[in-house]
Design a protein around this motif. Structure first.
Motif, short mmCIF file in Angstrom:
data_model
loop_
_atom_site.label_atom_id
_atom_site.label_comp_id
_atom_site.label_asym_id
_atom_site.label_seq_id
_atom_site.Cartn_x
_atom_site.Cartn_y
_atom_site.Cartn_z
N ASP A 95 32.85 16.77 39.37
CA ASP A 95 32.04 16.70 40.59
C ASP A 95 30.82 17.61 40.50
O ASP A 95 29.71 17.22 40.89
CB ASP A 95 32.89 17.08 41.81
N THR A 96 31.03 18.82 39.98
CA THR A 96 29.90 19.75 39.83
C THR A 96 28.88 19.20 38.84
O THR A 96 27.67 19.28 39.06
CB THR A 96 30.41 21.12 39.36
N PHE A 97 29.38 18.62 37.75
CA PHE A 97 28.48 18.03 36.75
C PHE A 97 27.66 16.90 37.37
O PHE A 97 26.44 16.82 37.18
CB PHE A 97 29.29 17.50 35.57
N THR A 98 28.33 16.03 38.16
CA THR A 98 27.63 14.91 38.78
C THR A 98 26.56 15.39 39.75
O THR A 98 25.43 14.88 39.77
CB THR A 98 28.64 14.01 39.50
N THR A 99 26.91 16.40 40.56
CA THR A 99 25.95 16.94 41.53
C THR A 99 24.76 17.56 40.82
O THR A 99 23.60 17.36 41.21
CB THR A 99 26.63 17.98 42.42
N LEU A 100 25.04 18.32 39.77
CA LEU A 100 23.98 18.99 39.03
C LEU A 100 23.07 17.98 38.35
O LEU A 100 21.84 18.09 38.38
CB LEU A 100 24.60 19.93 37.99
N ARG A 101 23.67 16.95 37.77
CA ARG A 101 22.86 15.93 37.08
C ARG A 101 21.99 15.16 38.07
O ARG A 101 20.83 14.85 37.79
CB ARG A 101 23.77 14.98 36.31
N ARG A 102 22.57 14.86 39.24
CA ARG A 102 21.80 14.15 40.26
C ARG A 102 20.62 15.01 40.74
O ARG A 102 19.52 14.50 40.98
CB ARG A 102 22.71 13.80 41.43
N GLY A 103 20.85 16.32 40.85
CA GLY A 103 19.78 17.22 41.27
C GLY A 103 18.64 17.27 40.27
O GLY A 103 17.46 17.26 40.65
N ILE A 104 18.98 17.32 38.97
CA ILE A 104 17.94 17.35 37.94
C ILE A 104 17.16 16.04 37.95
O ILE A 104 15.93 16.02 37.87
CB ILE A 104 18.56 17.59 36.55
N ARG A 105 17.88 14.92 38.05
CA ARG A 105 17.21 13.62 38.06
C ARG A 105 16.27 13.49 39.26
O ARG A 105 15.15 12.97 39.15
CB ARG A 105 18.29 12.53 38.11
N SER A 106 16.73 14.02 40.41
CA SER A 106 15.90 13.97 41.61
C SER A 106 14.65 14.83 41.45
O SER A 106 13.56 14.45 41.88
CB SER A 106 16.71 14.45 42.82
#
Length: 499
Positions: A405-416
């Motif tokens: 979950d942390t990985f997904t949130t972090l990756r989504r933040g970078i992509r955004s």
């Protein structure tokens, strides 16, 4: 064992600033025990700033008294304030107990009421050592977790601040970084010199010559090394901390939004840092097979004088103290090395270059170009994409420490963040040409060697040198020289300076 015990004291401290277990207090406990037992205090071995994980046999203070037969024969009892002052490792403690039994030695931990004189005492010492090791492991994990939290929240996690910063209290019990004005001026000057084409070797020579303290000046002096080194300077210029980012093992720490966490004001903006990295990469890629002998002074015709083969001429000193130039390709270790300009006297060549340059450009006005920076987020976009690649690589390799979950949130933040930056409009930089009110000849008259070389480079002036014609007094030196005018030289050959 002798009737009057001969006592060896052991004092250890992980941090000298730890007042609760100060060396003086530990020594006092050892002395009191020795007096109470009517013993003879032979020596107190002190190991300060030494971790409890270091084996007693390897410690600088205590080690010789456990390894040197002459010193081993001088004592009977090893006394410490607590057992963890001797060791925090269960294995090391067990080895010390076995060693003590084999050599007829006794171990006493006063505050823990532990004494290896009896079988039960040895058992309790082993149990206490196990608990001490567990506590050391737990303490280490707590410290690592606390430091990780500090890095993630933009606080200073301890240790020496990066060069250009100083650590200050933030009023909440934590510490943050602020810019050290003196060091930041030095650092920005270094960056300007690198981007202007100066070699790292010449910059290091100047820093050491002026006595500028290095980031590790105290440690360097202890090791008998020069204050600044080329490798140390290169590592400093590669550090991500120059952006004001919180880093871990050289990589930026990413926040929930995918952006690097800031722990202080940036010393270099994204564009300058990117230009610096590209310049260092260029130098690394263009490193020749054999570097010329170096000196802190660059020659007048560096990047101005060239051989007919296209190779640059580099300056050097003859065995008799004379100055000369030689084609860098003639120094290469290869069969087809250049043999056109193996050497040429520096005096006639530099005089010729000066006359030819000033004859054409001397009366011309010198202009300066004023650059107004534009708005360009390409460097930030590259940084964000690089962060995304590192995150994906760590997750794929199983090296990512967080959950999915942390990985997904972090990756989504970078992509955004990448999407937001790409949506921002870019504005190109603008330039304005202004006259300085001075001519090339006027600036040449008052300029240094580097200033004069810069004038020739700005005007696109070069001198091409051909093979020697004639020998001895019949040599026609200036017939070897040909002036060449063209666009200003863009590439700076900074790796070669006068030997």
């Amino acid at each position: 064992m002798a009737e009057i015990p001969r006592v060896l004291g052991a004092v250890r401290l992980s941090r000298v600033s730890d007042s609760t277990t100060s060396p003086a207090r530990q020594r006092e406990v050892v002395e009191q025990w020795s007096r109470f037992q009517q013993g003879e205090l032979v020596h107190v071995a002190e190991d300060l700033d030494v971790s409890g994980a270091v084996s007693p046999f390897e410690r600088e203070g205590l080690g010789p008294w456990l390894n040197d037969p002459a010193k081993m024969a001088r004592w009977d009892v090893l006394v410490a304030w607590k057992l963890d002052r001797i060791s925090r490792s269960a294995l090391d403690t067990l080895m010390l107990l076995q060693w003590a039994e084999e050599h007829g030695k006794r171990i006493v931990a006063v505050a823990d009421s532990l004494d290896s004189q009896s079988q039960m005492g040895r058992v309790w010492i082993q149990l206490a050592a196990i608990f001490a090791e567990v506590e050391r492991t737990n303490t280490k994990e707590r410290v690592l977790a606390a430091r990780a939290h500090l890095r993630l929240t933009g606080k200073h996690a301890g240790g020496r601040p990066p060069y250009g910063y100083r650590s200050v209290a933030d009023g909440t019990g934590n510490r943050v970084l602020e810019i050290d004005e003196e060091q930041s001026l030095i650092l920005r000057g270094i960056v300007e010199d690198v981007l202007d084409g100066n070699s790292l070797g010449s910059i290091v020579s100047s820093l050491n010559g002026y006595g500028v303290p290095s980031p590790r000046s105290g440690e360097a002096l202890k090791r008998g090394r020069k204050e600044w080194t080329v490798n140390g300077l290169r590592d400093l210029l590669r550090a991500q901390s120059l952006r004001g980012w919180s880093t871990y093992r050289g990589n930026p720490v990413l926040g929930p939004d995918g952006a690097p966490v800031k722990r202080g004001p940036e010393l270099l903006d994204a564009a300058t840092f990117q230009a610096l990295q590209e310049e260092l990469d260029r130098r690394k890629a263009e490193l020749p097979e054999r570097r010329a002998t170096r000196s802190p002074r660059a020659s007048l015709l560096l990047n101005v004088a060239f051989c007919e083969c296209g190779g640059r001429l580099v300056a050097g000193v003859t065995g008799h103290g004379g100055r000369r130039y030689a084609c860098i390709e003639s120094r290469a270790v290869k069969p087809d090395r250049c043999r056109i300009v193996q050497t040429v006297n520096a005096g006639p060549l530099e005089d010729y270059a000066r006359r030819e340059f000033l004859a054409v450009m001397g009366s011309q006005p010198v202009v300066e170009v004023i650059l107004t920076p534009g708005v360009d987020y390409s460097a930030e976009i590259r940084e964000a994409r690089s962060s995304l690649e590192r995150l994906d690589e760590a997750f794929t390799a199983g090296a990512y420490e967080g959950d999915v979950d942390t990985f997904t949130t972090l990756r989504r933040g970078i992509r955004s963040r990448i999407d937001r930056l790409e949506a921002e409009p870019a504005r190109p930089p603008t330039t304005e040409v202004r006259e300085t009110g001075r001519t090339f000849a006027e600036l040449w008259a008052v300029g240094s060697t580097a200033d004069r070389r810069d004038l020739m480079l700005r005007a696109g002036f070069r001198v091409e040198v051909g093979p020697a014609r004639g020998r001895g007094r019949y040599a026609r030196i200036e017939e070897r020289f040909t002036p060449v005018w063209g666009p200003p030289e863009q590439e700076t050959f900074d790796d070669y300076i006068e030997s």
